[in-house]
Scaffold this motif. Structure first.
Motif, PDB file in Angstrom:
ATOM      1  N   GLN A 163      69.607  31.215  78.996  1.00  0.00           N
ATOM      2  CA  GLN A 163      70.959  31.625  78.582  1.00  0.00           C
ATOM      3  C   GLN A 163      71.517  32.624  79.587  1.00  0.00           C
ATOM      4  O   GLN A 163      70.796  33.510  80.068  1.00  0.00           O
ATOM      5  N   TYR A 164      72.812  32.501  79.877  1.00  0.00           N
ATOM      6  CA  TYR A 164      73.483  33.425  80.790  1.00  0.00           C
ATOM      7  C   TYR A 164      74.716  33.979  80.100  1.00  0.00           C
ATOM      8  O   TYR A 164      75.537  33.213  79.580  1.00  0.00           O
ATOM      9  N   ALA A 165      74.826  35.289  80.081  1.00  0.00           N
ATOM     10  CA  ALA A 165      75.961  35.946  79.418  1.00  0.00           C
ATOM     11  C   ALA A 165      76.899  36.518  80.472  1.00  0.00           C
ATOM     12  O   ALA A 165      76.462  37.029  81.507  1.00  0.00           O
ATOM     13  N   THR A 166      78.185  36.429  80.190  1.00  0.00           N
ATOM     14  CA  THR A 166      79.198  37.043  81.046  1.00  0.00           C
ATOM     15  C   THR A 166      79.887  38.148  80.268  1.00  0.00           C
ATOM     16  O   THR A 166      80.345  37.936  79.142  1.00  0.00           O
ATOM     17  N   HIS A 167      79.938  39.335  80.848  1.00  0.00           N
ATOM     18  CA  HIS A 167      80.586  40.485  80.227  1.00  0.00           C
ATOM     19  C   HIS A 167      81.736  40.947  81.112  1.00  0.00           C
ATOM     20  O   HIS A 167      81.572  41.084  82.329  1.00  0.00           O
ATOM     21  N   ALA A 168      82.879  41.205  80.511  1.00  0.00           N
ATOM     22  CA  ALA A 168      84.029  41.732  81.245  1.00  0.00           C
ATOM     23  C   ALA A 168      84.453  43.055  80.617  1.00  0.00           C
ATOM     24  O   ALA A 168      84.526  43.184  79.401  1.00  0.00           O
ATOM     25  N   PHE A 169      84.693  44.037  81.457  1.00  0.00           N
ATOM     26  CA  PHE A 169      85.147  45.344  80.975  1.00  0.00           C
ATOM     27  C   PHE A 169      85.966  46.020  82.068  1.00  0.00           C
ATOM     28  O   PHE A 169      85.848  45.682  83.254  1.00  0.00           O
ATOM     29  N   SER A 170      86.823  46.945  81.656  1.00  0.00           N
ATOM     30  CA  SER A 170      87.675  47.665  82.600  1.00  0.00           C
ATOM     31  C   SER A 170      87.144  49.063  82.844  1.00  0.00           C
ATOM     32  O   SER A 170      86.669  49.731  81.922  1.00  0.00           O
ATOM     33  N   VAL A 171      87.232  49.483  84.097  1.00  0.00           N
ATOM     34  CA  VAL A 171      86.695  50.783  84.517  1.00  0.00           C
ATOM     35  C   VAL A 171      87.802  51.587  85.182  1.00  0.00           C
ATOM     36  O   VAL A 171      88.519  51.089  86.053  1.00  0.00           O
ATOM     37  N   TRP A 172      87.912  52.837  84.768  1.00  0.00           N
ATOM     38  CA  TRP A 172      88.884  53.780  85.334  1.00  0.00           C
ATOM     39  C   TRP A 172      88.192  54.543  86.459  1.00  0.00           C
ATOM     40  O   TRP A 172      87.189  55.208  86.241  1.00  0.00           O
ATOM     41  N   VAL A 173      88.709  54.443  87.682  1.00  0.00           N
ATOM     42  CA  VAL A 173      88.093  55.077  88.852  1.00  0.00           C
ATOM     43  C   VAL A 173      89.001  56.174  89.379  1.00  0.00           C
ATOM     44  O   VAL A 173      90.193  55.942  89.608  1.00  0.00           O
TER      45      VAL A 173
END
Length: 373
Positions: free
Chosen positions: A112-122
């Motif tokens: 199984q392969y999971a994809t995670h998306a999230f936003s980062v404040w730099v």
């Protein structure tokens, strides 16, 4: 400076997938390359499962308490992570920036392969990703600007702030809040230890928020712990200067077409003989509730939410949420610690969940759609 990246993690012998840059266990960060693992921060291994697997799935790195850095201009970025393994289950935790929790102990089964998306404040020119877990995997990472993402600004004190890694498991709830948010939202945590509503402004921290805020953003405001202090730099009076100061945050956000949200101070861990929580904030809670009513501002009543939670758990179980440790339990606190104000990471996660639950109950749009509930 480049703003978009596609990294294929694994072994050099497997080569890079088309359009991707190869990152191996030996790719150490240096300013010239602008990306790589931080030398001396954890260990990194790589495995290749063979040519039968698809390009991004055949090989990967195993980052054990390792940190990956990418030089980027300041801004908001969406990070898309692929993690998995053809032959065994995995467990991966990802933190961004100064310990902000993005993915917690996510497991995949064999194949199984999971994809995670999230936003980062730099804000410092470096996008920082820290990986851990029982059996962590990183197959691929894509990074792209997400300037249209809603920004959730946080103004507050030590119970909210991003606590540094050298103090772990000392954690602020704002540090754990990204776990409960989708990739449409980036958390910009400007909260700082020891600040009151007054000193946060006088030291120029609110101006930093104003400089980056855009229409449709949100500002969560939790002050009170240090407004109670007697020193002139921080003290405010609940029904006069405290309310007047908080109104500066409200008016400033509204003038920028952003949404202010007041947050009553999270409770401290003090119980009476009957197991009821002793409130230490007093009139500051009443004053903030009044101000929310007077100004028509959404209110997260974290004081009430946390009171219910802490009383339900009781004096002993709440020690697991706060920074309580015996000598030798944590390397960062060798002499032990008994702190009834600040949170263990477990407590930061639980209190952040209370905040996210409250935001959902408020029904703020579009923020409500971006909560992981």
């Amino acid at each position: 400076m480049k703003r978009e990246f596609k990294f294929d993690f694994g072994t050099a012998s497997a080569g890079a997938a088309e359009g991707y840059t190869k990152i191996t266990a030996d790719t150490v960060y240096d300013p010239t390359a602008g990306c790589g693992f931080v030398a001396g921060a954890g260990r990194v291994y790589a495995k290749d499962r063979g040519e039968s697997a698809a390009a991004l799935k055949r090989d990967f790195v195993i980052p054990l308490e390792a940190v990956f850095l990418v030089d980027v201009p300041d801004g908001t970025y969406q990070v898309t992570l692929m993690a998995g393994d053809d032959i065994t289950e995995t467990e991966t935790t990802v933190k961004a920036g100064e310990g902000r929790l993005m993915v917690l102990k996510h497991r995949t089964s064999a194949g199984q392969y999971a994809t995670h998306a999230f936003s980062v404040w730099v804000t410092d020119g470096k996008l920082r990703l820290a990986f851990s877990g029982l059996a962590p995997r990183v197959n691929a990472v894509e990074i792209a600007p997400r300037d249209t993402a809603v920004t959730l600004f946080l103004a507050g004190d030590s119970t909210v702030t991003d606590q540094p890694a050298e103090g772990w498991p000392y954690t602020g709830w704002g540090q754990m809040l990204p776990k409960w948010l989708k990739a449409d939202v980036a958390v910009a945590n400007y909260a700082l230890s020891g600040r009151s509503s007054k000193s946060f402004i006088s030291e120029g921290h609110l101006d930093k928020i104003w400089a980056r805020m855009k229409p449709q953003d949100y500002l969560l405001i939790q002050f009170g712990h240090n407004d109670q202090k007697a020193d002139e730099e921080r003290h405010t009076d609940p029904f006069t200067t405290y309310k007047e100061t908080l109104k500066l945050y409200i008016d400033g956000a509204r003038s920028r077409q952003a949404v202010p949200v007041l947050v009553t101070s999270v409770q401290r861990r003090f119980f009476d003989a009957e197991g009821r929580l002793i409130d230490t904030h007093g009139d500051y809670l009443t004053a903030m509730r009044e101000l929310a009513q007077e100004e028509g501002v959404p209110l997260v009543d974290l004081a009430e939410k946390s009171r219910r939670l802490f009383e339900e758990l009781g004096p002993e179980e709440t020690k697991k949420l706060f920074l309580w440790a015996v000598p030798g339990e944590y390397i960062n606190h060798p002499n032990g610690v008994e702190d009834n104000t600040h949170f263990h990471e477990l407590g930061g996660i639980r209190v952040a969940e209370l905040v996210a639950e409250s935001l959902k109950e408020l029904g703020l749009q579009p923020l409500r759609m971006y909560l992981r509930f």
